[in-house]
Design an enzyme around this catalytic site. Structure first.
Site, PDB file in Angstrom:
ATOM      1  N   GLU A   4     -11.641  -4.283  -2.709  1.00 55.94           N
ATOM      2  CA  GLU A   4     -10.705  -3.263  -3.175  1.00 55.94           C
ATOM      3  C   GLU A   4     -10.530  -3.401  -4.684  1.00 55.94           C
ATOM      4  O   GLU A   4      -9.792  -4.259  -5.156  1.00 55.94           O
ATOM      5  CB  GLU A   4      -9.355  -3.419  -2.476  1.00 55.94           C
TER       6      GLU A   4
ATOM      7  N   HIS B 192      -9.932   1.408   0.533  1.00 58.63           N
ATOM      8  CA  HIS B 192      -9.818   0.267   1.436  1.00 58.63           C
ATOM      9  C   HIS B 192     -10.904   0.303   2.516  1.00 58.63           C
ATOM     10  O   HIS B 192     -10.625   0.054   3.697  1.00 58.63           O
ATOM     11  CB  HIS B 192      -8.428   0.254   2.074  1.00 58.63           C
TER      12      HIS B 192
ATOM     13  N   HIS C  46       0.813  -1.228   0.000  1.00 60.75           N
ATOM     14  CA  HIS C  46       0.000   0.000   0.000  1.00 60.75           C
ATOM     15  C   HIS C  46       0.844   1.274   0.000  1.00 60.75           C
ATOM     16  O   HIS C  46       0.506   2.253   0.670  1.00 60.75           O
ATOM     17  CB  HIS C  46      -0.954  -0.002   1.186  1.00 60.75           C
TER      18      HIS C  46
END
Length: 358
Positions: free
Chosen positions: A323, A186, A115
């Site tokens: 996601e 997210h 991420h």
């Protein structure tokens, strides 16, 4: 306005703070149906999302915290956040682009980059502009070399709450140097309400004939595999908890679902991704996206120590994430849809979470 509260019960004042020299704020979006979404510019994140259940009662269907201070110190830093510059994982924190090796990405998830690194897009303060009661626009300039990624990446994320009870998330980005990016939201959803302890009873359908199997560090091997005949098959609706603890290597690796599903849709077109329903509230969430894949994550690493908006902890598998994104480790797998963005190009993507009652 001092001590102003949202319909969801959040105190707006508690989201105002100077972080890294910039002011954090909470934006409130409403529509004609009485729904409400709150967005923090810390991480360009969804904090609350109120939609009506089968009895007309508004239910908050996403996990989150009651203040900016709680977000700054949470053990779940991705709640509702925009993930980037590269959402999901890059193996060993390295990739090669145009003959140049970039190997200074943070190793922050086992042996991999996750991420965007230590301070990804989820941990920065975005510039914010609310354009009307239902729309907010967030902007962030990620500098060349930030978290090891090349190029000044100029990113805008727009959240809109439609009168059809859709949360529409639109992404746009440009760069001045070849780079890679993978942007996603997210949000952790529990359609029975954010105080409900489990999503096992949620009926989930995913529009995918194939998924990407991974090694035990969550990096895909490469080739896709059929979902048919495996616990990964969500082509027809089934309970999330039905197969989640099966003796299946992929589920053992991830402690549950944490996998990319390859969507059955035209590349780049806005198409059907998934449908999820709570039998308790009757709330249905349909997901549509222009992205080629979706990562199903079933909150396997939630510990119960993370205190939510209601003052209760979130135990493992108390929520699920859908996601929408490109694939993990795409910069190292040329056979995957490209995540390269070059000067003169504009990256654009859209995801819609549409809520209704069944």
């Amino acid at each position: 306005m001092k001590n102003e509260q949202t319909v969801s019960g959040l105190s707006i004042d508690k989201f105002n703070k100077l972080v890294d020299g910039k002011e954090t704020v909470l934006s409130v979006l409403t529509n004609s149906k009485g729904c409400e979404v709150t967005i923090s510019n810390y991480g360009a994140r969804v904090v609350s999302l109120l939609v009506p259940d089968k009895n007309g009662k508004l239910v908050d269907v996403v996990t989150g915290h009651r203040s900016i201070d709680e977000y700054l110190h949470t053990e779940e830093p991705y709640f509702g956040a925009t993930c980037g510059r590269y959402g999901n994982r890059i193996a060993k924190g390295r990739f090669e682009l145009d003959g140049i090796v970039y190997d200074q990405l943070a190793i922050n998830n086992g042996p991999n980059n996750l991420h965007g690194g230590i301070k990804g897009f989820n941990s920065v303060v975005w510039d914010v502009k609310q354009t009307d009661a239902a729309t907010v626009e967030l902007h962030y300039l990620s500098k060349d070399g930030e978290e090891g990624f090349p190029g000044n990446l100029d990113t805008t994320v727009t959240f809109q709450l439609s009168d059809d009870n859709e949360l529409i998330i639109s992404y746009k980005a440009t760069t001045d140097k070849p780079t890679v990016l993978n942007l996603t939201n997210h949000s952790y959803f529990n359609l029975s309400g954010e105080t409900d302890p489990s999503v096992y009873d949620h009926l989930l359908e995913i529009n995918a004939d194939y998924f990407l199997p991974t090694d035990n560090t969550a990096i895909p091997y490469g080739p896709k595999e059929k979902v048919e005949g495996t616990p990964m098959d969500f082509r027809t609706p089934k309970e999330v908890g039905k197969d989640i603890d099966e003796d299946f290597e992929q589920l053992i690796f991830g402690k549950g679902y944490d996998h990319t599903f390859i969507l059955n849709k035209e590349e780049g077109a806005l198409g059907f991704c998934a449908r999820c329903r709570s039998p308790k509230t009757g709330i249905v969430m349909e997901t549509f996206t222009t992205e080629p894949g979706v990562q199903l994550y079933t909150g396997n690493w939630m510990s119960g120590n993370c205190i939510g908006k209601s003052g209760k902890g979130y135990p493992a598998r108390a929520a699920l994430c859908l996601e929408t994104q490109h694939f993990p480790d795409s910069p190292n797998k040329p056979e995957y849809p490209s995540t390269v963005l070059r000067p003169g190009e504009t990256f654009e993507s859209k995801t819609i979470y549409k809520f209704s009652i069944d």
